[in-house]
Design a protein around this motif. Structure first.
Motif, PDB file in Angstrom:
ATOM      1  N   HIS A  13       0.896  -0.824   0.142  1.00 36.27           N
ATOM      2  CA  HIS A  13      -0.093   0.093  -0.160  1.00 36.27           C
ATOM      3  C   HIS A  13       0.966   1.243   0.254  1.00 36.27           C
ATOM      4  O   HIS A  13       0.740   2.090   0.641  1.00 36.27           O
ATOM      5  CB  HIS A  13      -0.829   0.047   0.955  1.00 36.27           C
ATOM      6  CG  HIS A  13      -1.947  -1.220   1.007  1.00 36.27           C
ATOM      7  ND1 HIS A  13      -3.297  -0.802   1.738  1.00 36.27           N
ATOM      8  CD2 HIS A  13      -2.518  -1.779  -0.110  1.00 36.27           C
ATOM      9  CE1 HIS A  13      -4.152  -2.273   1.376  1.00 36.27           C
ATOM     10  NE2 HIS A  13      -3.821  -2.210   0.200  1.00 36.27           N
ATOM     11  N   SER A  14       1.391   1.317  -0.629  1.00 34.74           N
ATOM     12  CA  SER A  14       2.938   2.430  -1.125  1.00 34.74           C
ATOM     13  C   SER A  14       3.018   2.695  -2.368  1.00 34.74           C
ATOM     14  O   SER A  14       2.222   2.132  -2.930  1.00 34.74           O
ATOM     15  CB  SER A  14       4.590   1.593  -0.050  1.00 34.74           C
ATOM     16  OG  SER A  14       4.221   0.937   0.628  1.00 34.74           O
ATOM     17  N   LYS A  15       4.137   3.717  -1.905  1.00 31.69           N
ATOM     18  CA  LYS A  15       3.735   4.505  -3.535  1.00 31.69           C
ATOM     19  C   LYS A  15       5.584   5.381  -3.789  1.00 31.69           C
ATOM     20  O   LYS A  15       6.238   5.494  -2.134  1.00 31.69           O
ATOM     21  CB  LYS A  15       3.030   5.763  -3.889  1.00 31.69           C
ATOM     22  CG  LYS A  15       3.114   6.719  -2.534  1.00 31.69           C
ATOM     23  CD  LYS A  15       1.991   7.953  -2.822  1.00 31.69           C
ATOM     24  CE  LYS A  15       2.322   9.219  -1.948  1.00 31.69           C
ATOM     25  NZ  LYS A  15       1.358  10.141  -1.822  1.00 31.69           N
ATOM     26  N   ARG A  16       6.212   5.696  -4.611  1.00 34.93           N
ATOM     27  CA  ARG A  16       7.207   6.569  -4.346  1.00 34.93           C
ATOM     28  C   ARG A  16       7.478   7.758  -4.194  1.00 34.93           C
ATOM     29  O   ARG A  16       6.341   8.608  -3.800  1.00 34.93           O
ATOM     30  CB  ARG A  16       7.650   7.028  -6.012  1.00 34.93           C
ATOM     31  CG  ARG A  16       8.689   4.960  -6.554  1.00 34.93           C
ATOM     32  CD  ARG A  16       9.719   4.739  -5.935  1.00 34.93           C
ATOM     33  NE  ARG A  16      10.069   3.603  -6.764  1.00 34.93           N
ATOM     34  CZ  ARG A  16      11.261   2.731  -6.089  1.00 34.93           C
ATOM     35  NH1 ARG A  16      11.971   3.639  -5.405  1.00 34.93           N
ATOM     36  NH2 ARG A  16      11.419   2.190  -7.094  1.00 34.93           N
ATOM     37  N   ALA A  17       8.381   7.795  -3.374  1.00 37.05           N
ATOM     38  CA  ALA A  17       8.720   9.324  -2.811  1.00 37.05           C
ATOM     39  C   ALA A  17       8.781  10.404  -3.394  1.00 37.05           C
ATOM     40  O   ALA A  17       9.177  10.198  -4.681  1.00 37.05           O
ATOM     41  CB  ALA A  17       9.206   9.476  -1.540  1.00 37.05           C
TER      42      ALA A  17
END
Length: 207
Positions: free
Chosen positions: A90-94
Motif C-alpha cells: 500500500h505504498s508509493k514512490r516519494a
C-alpha cells in the motif's frame, strides 16, 4: 443455472483464487528499481552490498494491489551498521526522493523483524512485535517465511507461521491500495534476498 447459484459460484471463485507469482525466478520483469542495487542471483531477488549501502533503496512492483495475502521468503546478512530491510505494501514512490517509498512496511532485521513500520509517515511504528517471540521463530542469516495479510484497513504479519503483529488503520485519509516494494536499508554493509514471492488476491470488500 439459476442466477443466485451463479453468483455464489463466482464469489467462491474470487475467494479461493490461486496465488500468483510476482517473481519468475529469472528476471525483474514487473518490477522497477536501481539495477546497480537489485539483481537476480540463484533464483532470488538480491539487493545491497557487503561493501556498503549509502541510502535506502527499494525495488517496487509496477502494479498496485489492494486486498491480498502476500507470501515470500527472505534472508538478510550483514556485517556493519543498521542491518535492516523490509517489504512495502500500500505504498508509493516519494515525489522528491524517488529512491524512497511511503507507506506500510513489514520490517526485517535490526531488531524490528515482524513489526509493522509506517515508512516516511507518522506515527512510525503501528504494530510492535514481541522481540522474545521473534527471536524464538526467526532464523537470522537463513531463509525465513513472511506472510502479509491485508483486508481493508486490517493488517496481520506472520513470520514462519507465527503471527507477530496486527493493526487496523483508523485514518480514512490513508490509502488502502498501492505498490509492493522490497527494501535494503542504508547506512549498512548488508545484502537482502527474496524468493518464492506470491500473492493471493482477496475480494475488494472484506468478509
Amino acid at each position: 443455472m439459476s442466477r443466485p447459484l451463479l453468483s455464489l459460484l463466482l464469489l467462491c471463485t474470487i475467494v479461493s483464487a490461486d496465488p500468483v507469482p510476482l517473481f519468475d525466478g529469472n528476471s525483474l520483469e514487473g518490477w522497477e528499481g536501481d539495477a546497480k542495487v537489485w539483481r537476480v542471483q540463484d533464483g532470488a531477488i538480491v539487493g545491497g552490498s557487503m561493501e556498503g549501502n549509502a541510502r535506502n533503496e527499494f525495488l517496487a512492483t509496477r502494479k498496485p494491489y489492494k486486498n491480498f495475502v502476500l507470501r515470500l521468503e527472505y534472508k538478510l546478512t550483514g556485517t556493519e551498521g543498521f542491518v535492516n530491510g523490509g517489504v512495502q505494501f500500500h505504498s508509493k514512490r516519494a515525489e522528491k526522493q524517488e529512491h524512497e517509498m511511503i507507506g506500510y512496511q513489514a520490517d526485517i532485521g535490526g531488531g524490528y523483524s515482524g513489526c509493522l513500520n509506517n515508512e516516511l509517515r507518522k506515527p512510525q511504528f503501528l504494530g510492535v512485535a514481541d522481540k522474545k517471540l521473534v527471536n524464538s521463530i526467526e532464523k537470522p542469516g537463513e531463509w525465513n517465511r513472511y506472510e502479509i495479510r491485508v483486508e481493508g484497513p486490517h493488517i496481520q504479519l506472520s513470520i514462519n507461521g507465527t503471527k507477530t503483529s496486527e493493526y487496523t488503520e483508523k485514518d480514512p485519509a490513508v490509502p488502502l491500495e498501492g505498490l509492493i516494494g522490497l527494501q535494503i536499508h542504508g547506512d549498512c554493509k548488508a545484502v537482502i534476498s527474496f524468493r518464492k514471492i506470491e500473492i493471493e488476491t482477496l475480494p475488494d470488500t472484506p468478509k
